[in-house]
Design a protein around this motif. Structure first.
Motif, PDB file in Angstrom:
ATOM      1  N   ILE A 115       0.897  -1.207   0.147  1.00  0.00           N
ATOM      2  CA  ILE A 115      -0.067   0.143   0.061  1.00  0.00           C
ATOM      3  C   ILE A 115       0.804   1.276  -0.182  1.00  0.00           C
ATOM      4  N   THR A 160      -8.421  -2.753  -2.335  1.00  0.00           N
ATOM      5  CA  THR A 160      -8.630  -1.724  -3.414  1.00  0.00           C
ATOM      6  C   THR A 160      -7.771  -0.700  -3.399  1.00  0.00           C
ATOM      7  N   MET A 161      -7.162  -0.400  -2.434  1.00  0.00           N
ATOM      8  CA  MET A 161      -6.334   0.775  -2.391  1.00  0.00           C
ATOM      9  C   MET A 161      -4.941   0.364  -3.004  1.00  0.00           C
ATOM     10  N   ALA A 219      -3.838   4.109  -4.341  1.00  0.00           N
ATOM     11  CA  ALA A 219      -4.559   5.082  -3.410  1.00  0.00           C
ATOM     12  C   ALA A 219      -3.600   5.121  -2.396  1.00  0.00           C
ATOM     13  N   THR A 220      -3.758   6.476  -1.731  1.00  0.00           N
ATOM     14  CA  THR A 220      -2.831   6.744  -0.659  1.00  0.00           C
ATOM     15  C   THR A 220      -3.270   6.694   0.708  1.00  0.00           C
ATOM     16  N   LEU A 221      -2.770   6.000   1.425  1.00  0.00           N
ATOM     17  CA  LEU A 221      -3.417   5.693   2.790  1.00  0.00           C
ATOM     18  C   LEU A 221      -2.523   6.908   3.665  1.00  0.00           C
ATOM     19  N   GLY A 265      -6.772   8.780   6.777  1.00  0.00           N
ATOM     20  CA  GLY A 265      -7.360   7.691   5.974  1.00  0.00           C
ATOM     21  C   GLY A 265      -7.478   6.260   7.040  1.00  0.00           C
ATOM     22  N   TYR A 283     -13.550  13.439  -0.801  1.00  0.00           N
ATOM     23  CA  TYR A 283     -12.481  12.732  -1.732  1.00  0.00           C
ATOM     24  C   TYR A 283     -12.513  13.926  -2.788  1.00  0.00           C
ATOM     25  N   GLY A 328      -7.554  10.916   1.438  1.00  0.00           N
ATOM     26  CA  GLY A 328      -7.270   9.683   1.984  1.00  0.00           C
ATOM     27  C   GLY A 328      -8.310   9.240   2.893  1.00  0.00           C
ATOM     28  N   ILE A 361     -11.297   8.647   0.639  1.00  0.00           N
ATOM     29  CA  ILE A 361     -11.546   7.527   0.035  1.00  0.00           C
ATOM     30  C   ILE A 361     -11.536   5.864   0.715  1.00  0.00           C
ATOM     31  N   THR A 362     -10.711   6.048   1.935  1.00  0.00           N
ATOM     32  CA  THR A 362     -10.970   4.790   2.678  1.00  0.00           C
ATOM     33  C   THR A 362     -12.363   4.597   3.138  1.00  0.00           C
ATOM     34  N   ILE A 378     -14.632   3.356  -0.179  1.00  0.00           N
ATOM     35  CA  ILE A 378     -14.327   1.980  -0.237  1.00  0.00           C
ATOM     36  C   ILE A 378     -14.990   1.171   0.838  1.00  0.00           C
TER      37      ILE A 378
END
Lengths: 324, 534
Positions: free
Chosen positions: B49, B413-414, B419-421, B425, B487, B496, B499-500, B503
């Protein structure tokens, strides 16, 4: 079977309405009053400035740190925050920022600290925001808040008839005001994270309200002889168990974030904590009783609730399917 | 088992396998992943990740390109061109003043009667300008679309130059992207000397070689007796031992002979009596020819090497210099020489940039944040897990498994989306963990109600799921709306968070409903239990 709330319980929530409203109004007046009198404490991403996080090898006193930097123009009216309980980590805030690429703020701080503390410190984080981009962040934050509110309002008004929509929106405003007030009372800064948390509360707190309203509606539909007060009391009571449980599980994690998540997540998790508690409380004690503010039946007979056919169908489907 | 149950089971297993495969490298680390890849071949994903700067340390920089200055450069060129043309037409101009702010040139004529003639010249020779005012002074304005084009080009060129420079830092996975109209966002993960990097990126690095005008005395020029085609520039000397800075004024010709865009390469060399570092540069063919011709005709004169309006050195031209090679000497440290060569190689910025936002995070802070975030998540999740088992027994355990699957899907998914954690996030994941079991609480409460009114286990489960589904959808949609807005409008860390959460909420519908229902179906069909552990 373990049960927090016994099935079949019936609590007279409506009679507590006046008390609940009084408590809420007092909390909001105190919180928002504090915010207005003291002014909002904006994080540097909104107002511009620099924050520098320092870590010392040995515990030091805040006064020592202040003495070391107070003679510098940049840091003369800076604010120092002690993080954690070790007296080793501090954040120095100053209103000054620089757009220059050749001389940085921390370059000014380093020699000041070096002459007093030698090499016993290191800079963990520097966060510098110029006034121009601070304004952009503010604008974006406001756009996000307004958009979220509009989106949720649209959702609620599609989902419910006006009387229910009014209650849901009132509860939403209540939650935001309580959260903002508490943030101000407890001295938290408004940062981007905190704004994100407040928006999350906006999304989250509607849920409980929706579940309770659906149950109330179901009650009215299934038994037309119920008075409005009875329908509300039954609806809220029957869903109480799940309202408390779902808020509880989410609170577990948010509480863990608040307690163990460290300095960086404090403001955000505090906002979530207050918001979730307020959201649960307001669904029960604010949103539901406001349904009584309008005269007449909660759902007029014959004439279906929603005007468009699509929603007529959806509501019928809901009522068949749902219960919470 | 029924076919539909089989299909569901297969889907669930596929989801677990796919997302599990993507999550695995993050959990077991890059080293072990390599080991596994060697064993089974390159079939499994190996990406871990992507951590945000707040978690791994580094620098986040938002630069603003001063497009007004780029505009000003274009306008001043046009202004001096115009002045020349007016001169050729025997029209005397008091002043020709370009302004980058409003993209105009103000022309004040000595004799206002010349205005018509002047406007004519402008209309015929400067098609990019429109005449705003024909009176005294004449005001001409650069056309709007040209202004836009110049600004756009300035930003694009600046991005290219900065990207060139960033690529030479040797940090892994740097990003340079445009944001908004004139912002450039630079992320440098794991950069050690942040301030040096900022200096390097911000350097305009406009190199010019100017002829020193020896016909004018410096003292005279400083008193205001400066010929119009000359300017005063300073050589900045730093005493290597005392660190004292002295500024030495020079009178140089305004028009440069060589400009930085003619440079094709630059690197550090050592030479001189002390074997000091200096920077050698190479010119393109056009520059080489100009340089050779010029040096041939100006032997004995001095040539000032000017970088960003400061003179580095002003050596005397000893002989014709062919081959398009030159050198810049000065009292460089090795680091300074290296940095100068780097910025010359990567080209000059079309306009100065300034810092709008700078966040530097030390690697140790990132580690602290990860540790704390992890700890908070583990405690939170543990509390939820234990509570669910305590309250709902085996069904609670099932909800816990669903929650675990939810986390696996978020991570998987990330990784898939690159995608960035970020730290918020992580908070977003924690929050979805809480909400993930919410859905199961809704279902289980309903099943309990159904059981209480005397339905069979089979019926209670089925109606419980059917009736709770819309509520779950409701609950997820409202929060999802907000997550998507966050987002879209959030920056870095907040993005972040959005997005988390997005998802997690989408995954929730699958894990809390499809996954647990499948398990219930299998259990109900296989064992036909009379009582439910709920």
């Amino acid at each position: 079977m373990v049960q927090i709330i016994k099935p079949g319980i019936l609590i007279d929530f409506v009679s507590k309405f006046k008390l609940a409203v009084s408590i809420s109004i007092i909390l909001i007046i105190v919180g928002i009053g504090h915010l207005i009198i003291k002014g909002p404490k904006l994080g540097i991403e909104f107002k511009g400035g620099t924050s520098i996080q320092l870590e010392f090898d040995k515990p030091i006193k805040v006064t020592q740190l202040r003495d070391a930097i107070k003679d510098s123009k940049i840091f003369s009216d800076s604010r120092i925050q002690n993080i954690g309980s070790s007296n080793k980590r501090f954040i120095v805030y100053t209103k000054v920022s620089t757009s220059s690429t050749t001389k940085s703020i921390e370059d000014t701080l380093k020699p000041l600290l070096k002459s007093k503390f030698g090499d016993t410190f290191k800079i963990l984080e520097v966060d510098m925001v110029g006034p121009k981009i601070g304004k952009e962040f503010r604008d974006k934050g406001i756009i996000a808040i307004v958009l979220s509110l509009i989106a949720i309002l649209i959702y609620i008004s599609l989902r419910f008839q006006y009387r229910f929509a009014f209650g849901a929106i009132l509860a939403l405003i209540h939650d935001v005001l309580i959260t903002v007030g508490f943030l101000s009372l407890f001295g938290y800064e408004f940062t981007l994270d905190v704004v994100a948390a407040i928006l999350t509360i906006v999304g989250y707190s509607v849920n409980d309200t929706i579940v309770i309203f659906d149950r109330i509606r179901e009650k009215v539909k299934s038994n037309r002889k119920l008075s409005n007060v009875e329908a509300i009391n039954q609806g809220v009571s029957e869903t109480l168990s799940r309202t408390v449980l779902t808020a509880g599980t989410t609170l577990f994690v948010v509480l863990a974030l608040f307690l163990f998540g460290g300095h960086a997540l404090k403001g955000m998790s505090f906002a979530l904590l207050v918001g979730i508690i307020s959201g649960t409380y307001s669904s029960i004690f604010i949103a539901s009783p406001t349904l009584l503010l309008f005269k007449g039946q909660l759902i007029p007979e014959k004439k279906e609730v929603e005007s468009t056919d699509r929603f007529k169908q959806q509501i019928e489907f809901d009522i068949k399917q749902r219960g919470g | 088992m029924k076919t539909s149950t089989w299909i569901k089971l297969i889907i669930v297993l596929l989801v677990v396998a796919i997302f599990g495969a993507y999550t695995l490298p993050t959990v077991i680390g890059k080293k072990n992943t390599k080991y596994i890849s060697e064993l089974v071949g390159d079939v499994l994903p190996t990406d871990t990740i992507n951590l945000g700067l707040d978690l791994k340390g580094g620098m986040h920089l938002v630069l603003g390109v001063e497009t007004d200055k780029a505009l000003f450069t274009v306008l001043s060129r046009a202004a001096s061109n115009l002045q020349q043309q007016l001169l050729n037409a025997k029209i005397a101009a008091d002043s020709v003043i370009p302004s980058g702010k409003d993209a105009t040139i103000k022309i004040t004529l000595v004799d206002p009667k010349d205005a018509d003639k002047a406007v004519n010249i402008i209309m015929n020779n400067f098609p990019n300008y429109k005449v705003v005012s024909e009176g005294q002074p004449i005001v001409i304005k650069l056309k709007e679309q040209i202004v836009e084009k110049i600004k756009k080009q300035a930003v694009e060129q600046a991005i290219n130059v900065i990207r060139n420079r960033v690529n030479q830092f040797g940090v892994t996975e740097p990003t340079v992207v445009r944001a908004g109209e004139d912002h450039i966002v630079v992320d440098l993960p794991g950069i050690k000397d942040a301030n040096r990097a900022v200096k390097l990126l911000g350097e305009t690095a406009r190199l010019e070689l100017h002829l020193v005008d020896d016909s004018v005395s410096v003292a005279d020029a400083l008193n205001g007796n400066l010929p119009p085609d000359d300017e005063i520039l300073y050589e900045i000397k730093r005493d290597p031992t005392t660190g004292e800075i002295t500024k030495v004024p020079f009178v140089v010709k305004r028009e440069p002979i060589i400009t930085g865009d003619m440079i094709t390469n630059a690197h550090v060399m050592f030479g001189g009596t002390l074997n000091q570092p200096y920077v050698a540069f190479e010119l393109n063919s056009e520059g080489a020819k100009i340089f050779a011709d010029f040096t041939a005709t100006h032997i004995g004169k001095r040539l000032a090497i000017v970088l960003d309006n400061a003179i580095y050195s002003a050596p005397v031209i000893q002989s014709r210099i062919g081959g398009g090679r030159g050198e810049i000497t000065g009292n460089f440290t090795l680091e300074e020489a290296h940095d100068l060569a780097l910025v010359l190689r990567s080209g000059s910025l079309p306009a100065p940039v300034k810092i709008l936002q700078k966040v530097t995070i030390g690697p140790s802070l990132g580690k602290i944040s990860i540790e704390k975030g992890k700890k908070a998540m583990i405690f939170g999740a543990l509390a939820v897990i234990l509570f669910m088992i305590f309250y709902y027994r085996l069904s609670g355990l099932l909800a816990d498994l669903a929650m675990a699957l939810n986390i696996i899907i978020i991570f998987g998914t990330m990784v898939m989306l690159h995608a960035t954690l970020t730290l918020p996030g992580l908070a977003g994941i924690a929050l979805t963990v809480g909400m993930a079991v919410d859905a199961n609480v809704l279902i289980y409460e309903r099943i309990r109600e159904e059981l209480l009114i005397g339905r069979s286990v089979h019926d209670a489960v089925n109606t419980g799921y059917a009736r709770a589904f819309i509520t779950i959808l409701d609950a997820n949609i409202t929060t999802l709306i907000v997550a998507l807005i966050l987002y879209q409008f959030g920056s870095g860390p907040v993005k972040g968070f959005g997005i988390t959460m997005a998802i997690g909420l989408l995954a929730n519908i699958f894990t809390a409903v499809t996954f647990t229902k499948t398990v219930f179906d299998i259990v109900l069909e296989k064992f036909r239990p009379q009582r439910l552990s709920i």
